[in-house]
Design an enzyme around this catalytic site. Structure first.
Site, mmCIF file in Angstrom:
data_model
loop_
_atom_site.group_PDB
_atom_site.id
_atom_site.type_symbol
_atom_site.label_atom_id
_atom_site.label_comp_id
_atom_site.label_asym_id
_atom_site.label_seq_id
_atom_site.Cartn_x
_atom_site.Cartn_y
_atom_site.Cartn_z
ATOM 1 C CD1 TRP A 163 4.904 6.766 4.755
ATOM 2 C CD2 TRP A 163 3.365 8.261 4.109
ATOM 3 N NE1 TRP A 163 5.552 7.779 4.078
ATOM 4 C CE2 TRP A 163 4.632 8.713 3.672
ATOM 5 C CE3 TRP A 163 2.243 9.045 3.823
ATOM 6 C CZ2 TRP A 163 4.803 9.904 2.965
ATOM 7 C CZ3 TRP A 163 2.411 10.232 3.112
ATOM 8 C CH2 TRP A 163 3.688 10.642 2.696
ATOM 9 N N PRO A 188 3.020 -3.203 6.377
ATOM 10 C CG PRO A 188 1.429 -2.839 8.064
ATOM 11 C CD PRO A 188 2.383 -3.872 7.519
ATOM 12 C CG ASP A 189 5.349 3.702 6.936
ATOM 13 O OD1 ASP A 189 6.219 3.996 6.095
ATOM 14 O OD2 ASP A 189 5.320 4.165 8.098
ATOM 15 N N GLY A 238 5.938 2.390 -3.187
ATOM 16 C CA GLY A 238 6.708 3.334 -2.378
ATOM 17 C C GLY A 238 7.590 4.183 -3.271
ATOM 18 C CD GLU A 260 2.377 -0.164 -9.762
ATOM 19 O OE1 GLU A 260 2.393 0.999 -10.212
ATOM 20 O OE2 GLU A 260 2.182 -1.161 -10.470
ATOM 21 C CB CYS A 297 1.832 7.615 -6.270
ATOM 22 S SG CYS A 297 0.344 6.699 -6.722
ATOM 23 C CD GLU A 395 6.922 11.172 -5.380
ATOM 24 O OE1 GLU A 395 7.799 10.454 -4.862
ATOM 25 O OE2 GLU A 395 5.811 10.737 -5.714
HETATM 26 P P1 NAD Z 1 9.209 4.461 1.042
HETATM 27 O O1 NAD Z 1 9.832 3.885 -0.164
HETATM 28 O O2 NAD Z 1 10.054 5.195 1.993
HETATM 29 O O3 NAD Z 1 8.480 3.330 1.905
HETATM 30 C C1 NAD Z 1 7.499 2.469 1.356
HETATM 31 C C2 NAD Z 1 7.490 1.188 2.164
HETATM 32 O O4 NAD Z 1 8.744 0.545 1.992
HETATM 33 C C3 NAD Z 1 7.308 1.388 3.675
HETATM 34 O O5 NAD Z 1 6.550 0.329 4.195
HETATM 35 C C4 NAD Z 1 8.744 1.310 4.182
HETATM 36 O O6 NAD Z 1 8.823 0.896 5.523
HETATM 37 C C5 NAD Z 1 9.312 0.262 3.255
HETATM 38 N N1 NAD Z 1 10.765 0.300 3.102
HETATM 39 C C6 NAD Z 1 11.587 1.360 3.193
HETATM 40 N N2 NAD Z 1 12.872 0.963 2.985
HETATM 41 C C7 NAD Z 1 12.832 -0.364 2.755
HETATM 42 C C8 NAD Z 1 13.815 -1.355 2.473
HETATM 43 N N3 NAD Z 1 15.098 -1.035 2.368
HETATM 44 N N4 NAD Z 1 13.412 -2.627 2.289
HETATM 45 C C9 NAD Z 1 12.107 -2.946 2.369
HETATM 46 N N5 NAD Z 1 11.124 -2.076 2.637
HETATM 47 C C10 NAD Z 1 11.490 -0.785 2.816
HETATM 48 O O7 NAD Z 1 8.018 5.362 0.504
HETATM 49 P P2 NAD Z 1 7.030 6.250 1.368
HETATM 50 O O8 NAD Z 1 7.706 7.529 1.683
HETATM 51 O O9 NAD Z 1 6.477 5.446 2.479
HETATM 52 O O10 NAD Z 1 5.823 6.470 0.348
HETATM 53 C C11 NAD Z 1 5.773 7.546 -0.492
HETATM 54 C C12 NAD Z 1 6.262 7.145 -1.869
HETATM 55 O O11 NAD Z 1 5.423 6.106 -2.374
HETATM 56 C C13 NAD Z 1 6.164 8.269 -2.851
HETATM 57 O O12 NAD Z 1 7.318 8.268 -3.641
HETATM 58 C C14 NAD Z 1 4.955 7.897 -3.700
HETATM 59 O O13 NAD Z 1 4.959 8.428 -4.984
HETATM 60 C C15 NAD Z 1 5.067 6.413 -3.709
HETATM 61 N N6 NAD Z 1 3.775 5.781 -4.027
HETATM 62 C C16 NAD Z 1 3.628 5.208 -5.253
HETATM 63 C C17 NAD Z 1 2.391 4.640 -5.597
HETATM 64 C C18 NAD Z 1 2.180 4.018 -6.949
HETATM 65 O O14 NAD Z 1 1.189 3.336 -7.119
HETATM 66 N N7 NAD Z 1 3.045 4.241 -7.920
HETATM 67 C C19 NAD Z 1 1.332 4.657 -4.686
HETATM 68 C C20 NAD Z 1 1.544 5.240 -3.443
HETATM 69 C C21 NAD Z 1 2.768 5.797 -3.123
#
Ligand code: NAD
Length: 526
Positions: A163, A188-189, A238, A260, A297, A395
């Site tokens: 998100w 997407p989220d 994520g 990522e 991130c 984090e």
């Molecule tokens: P998250 O891992 O909770 O969710 C990311 C996505 O994965 C969402 O669409 C979510 O619905 C989905 N998801 C969650 N559980 C899942 C599962 N079991 N199977 C499949 N999909 C699933 O992360 P978040 O809280 O939405 O995002 C923040 C995180 O993303 C932070 O840790 C941030 O550092 C990271 N991030 C990394 C980068 C990068 O390029 N390295 C870029 C942006 C964000």
């Protein structure tokens, strides 16, 4: 500053637009998720929730569209993206409106986010034809043998996006996948499905065939498994915890994935900054820590300052943090917007509370701001953070940073590397060569010198990814497109010469073969 109650939603974000955007999300049971305007907490639209059957149908449709798309010459595919580049830029303000309503970020970050997909298109428009062109390689026997490396699209790429940059992560990773001849199914989220849906509608307006870019929505654990099981490759952005789940499932299915993930990104300030350098550092560090309300991130969560200049640098930075304007507005006023949700605000607050309970000091900020909007949190600077605190080791992903003094550069590097993560780092110094030498010793996929994060991320020619627990694989650069292809090795031998000639003694053949290996090395024949 401004309170959410006085807020007028951007004129572009009409109910009619929202209904049209979510209409393409399959949801056969009629179940929906209430997508809200972050600044006010008001429901914007009921977002359909996709079932496993919906996802399978989306993949089927994508696969049919991909079979035709892959037959388009690369140049013809790229024409679509040339038109998309213009459309994405011309509609940047509308896109930013959607990004703001669904994420609560401030206007500057929303506009900057809209620039990422056009930057990606611009970069790969120059590289894609070269990367995807069949490449001739020499064979084992000069002249009469050779091989051709042909880049074949994987098929249908599953993209799971977070998100924090919903438009950028929903579109930018899909663009090279599509250019390479794949179809895409993106998840997407739930909170932030609007801007990617709008971006995809712009790609289709530019001529992307219908069906090629599918969107499914739902909670990750509910629909993630079906998405991964139907995909030929998975691109995930994520958290590290979810990345592990995705990677395990992709591994079981023997498909490739790019992960990522999160970071606990350090910044080292060397002791040779002059007054101009200090002023630039303060601005850049404020952006690196508080930009996107700390939900980047690559944002900075740990700043290491030389002990000899600790008080001076600390007071300059804390002063800037204290003066950051915070507010709910769809104009360029506030420097700090909202966090994405009340849940996330509580998580950020829990890191600060835990740090304080274990002995850290709040130098500025530290409080939620429900007077501005449901999920606002102040720009927060901590001192005395240790690794046994949540904010010291995991984090936070919010507008919170710890300041740490160091005695020697070796100590600073040791502290910067003392983490499970390795996504981004920043080194500030008056002497760039000295800063580069420090950067070389930091275990991180990205290191910015005299900048916090944007320079590395916006350098689209270099692969950008995390090391250690911050990820697997990379986006950008040649591999940012080639990862969405398989290499097919088509080899031709014009005459059967490999093996002993009729009647030739095998020892003689081996001797001749070994001599020719040496000769080829000398002739530099590969
Ligand atoms: P998250 O891992 O909770 O969710 C990311 C996505 O994965 C969402 O669409 C979510 O619905 C989905 N998801 C969650 N559980 C899942 C599962 N079991 N199977 C499949 N999909 C699933 O992360 P978040 O809280 O939405 O995002 C923040 C995180 O993303 C932070 O840790 C941030 O550092 C990271 N991030 C990394 C980068 C990068 O390029 N390295 C870029 C942006 C964000």
């Amino acid at each position: 500053m401004s309170a959410g109650s006085a807020l007028t939603r951007p004129a572009f974000v009409t109910d009619e637009l929202l209904d049209r955007l979510v209409a393409r999300v399959p949801g056969r049971t009629g179940a929906t998720w209430k997508l809200t305007e972050v600044y006010t907490g008001e429901v914007l639209v009921e977002l359909p929730q996709s079932t496993p059957e919906d996802i399978e149908a989306a993949f089927e449709e994508a696969r049919a569209a991909q079979a035709l798309w892959a037959q388009w010459p690369v140049a013809k595919r790229l024409e679509v993206f040339k038109r998309a580049h213009t459309l994405l830029i011309d509609n940047a303000r509308n896109t930013a409106d959607l990004i703001q309503v669904e994420s609560g970020k401030n206007r500057r970050m929303a506009i900057e986010e809209t620039c990422d997909p056009p930057m990606i298109i611009g970069y790969y428009l120059k590289r894609a034809e070269k990367l995807l062109k069949p490449k001739r390689h020499g064979g084992p026997v000069p002249v009469i043998s050779g091989s051709t490396e042909i880049r074949v699209p994987k098929g249908v790429v599953g993209i799971i996006a977070p998100w924090n940059f919903p438009f950028a992560t929903g579109l930018s990773d899909a663009i090279p996948a599509l250019m390479a001849g794949n179809a895409v199914v993106v998840k997407p989220d739930n909170k932030t499905a609007l801007s990617p849906l709008y971006g995809i509608s712009l790609l289709e307006e530019a001529g992307l065939p219908k069906g090629l870019f599918q969107v499914v929505c739902g909670e990750g654990p509910d629909i993630g498994p079906t998405l991964i099981d139907n995909a030929n490759y998975v691109m995930f952005t994520g958290s590290t915890a979810t990345g592990r789940v995705i990677g395990e499932r992709a591994g079981r299915n023997l498909i490739g994935c790019c992960l990522e993930l999160g970071g606990k990104n350090p910044m080292i300030v060397l002791d040779d900054l002059d007054s101009t350098g200090v002023a630039e550092w303060v601005e850049s560090a404020a952006f690196g820590v508080f930009g996107n309300t700390g939900q980047i991130c690559m944002h900075i969560e740990r700043i290491y300052l030389p002990e000899t200049r600790y008080d001076e640098l600390k007071s300059a930075f804390v002063e800037r943090a204290r003066n950051l304007s915070i507010g709910a507005a769809y104009d360029f006023g506030p420097e700090l917007g909202s966090l994405v949700s009340v849940d996330h605000r509580d998580r950020v607050a829990s890191h600060v509370e835990d740090a304080v309970a274990k002995g850290a000091t709040v130098l500025t900020g530290g409080r939620a701001r429900p007077d501005i909007g449901p999920a606002f949190f102040e720009a927060t600077v901590l001192e005395g953070v240790t690794k046994d605190m949540l904010a010291g080791s995991t984090e936070t992903f919010g507008p919170v940073v710890g300041l740490y003094p160091y005695r020697t550069v070796d100590e600073a590097i040791h502290l910067a590397n003392d983490t499970d993560y390795g996504l981004n780092a920043s080194v500030w110094g008056g002497d760039v060569a000295r800063a580069e030498a420090v950067a070389a010793r930091i275990d991180s996929g990205n290191v910015n010198i005299n900048d916090a994060l944007a320079t590395a991320y916006a350098s689209k020619g270099s692969p950008s990814g995390g090391v250690k627990q911050s990820g697997v694989g990379a986006r950008h650069g040649d591999q940012g497109l080639l990862k969405y292809t398989d290499a097919k090795n088509v080899a031709v031998l014009k005459k059967q010469v490999m093996g002993a000639r009729p009647g030739q003694d095998y020892d003689a053949y081996v001797k001749q073969m070994l001599q020719s290996l040496k000769l080829m090395r000398k002739l530099r024949v590969r």
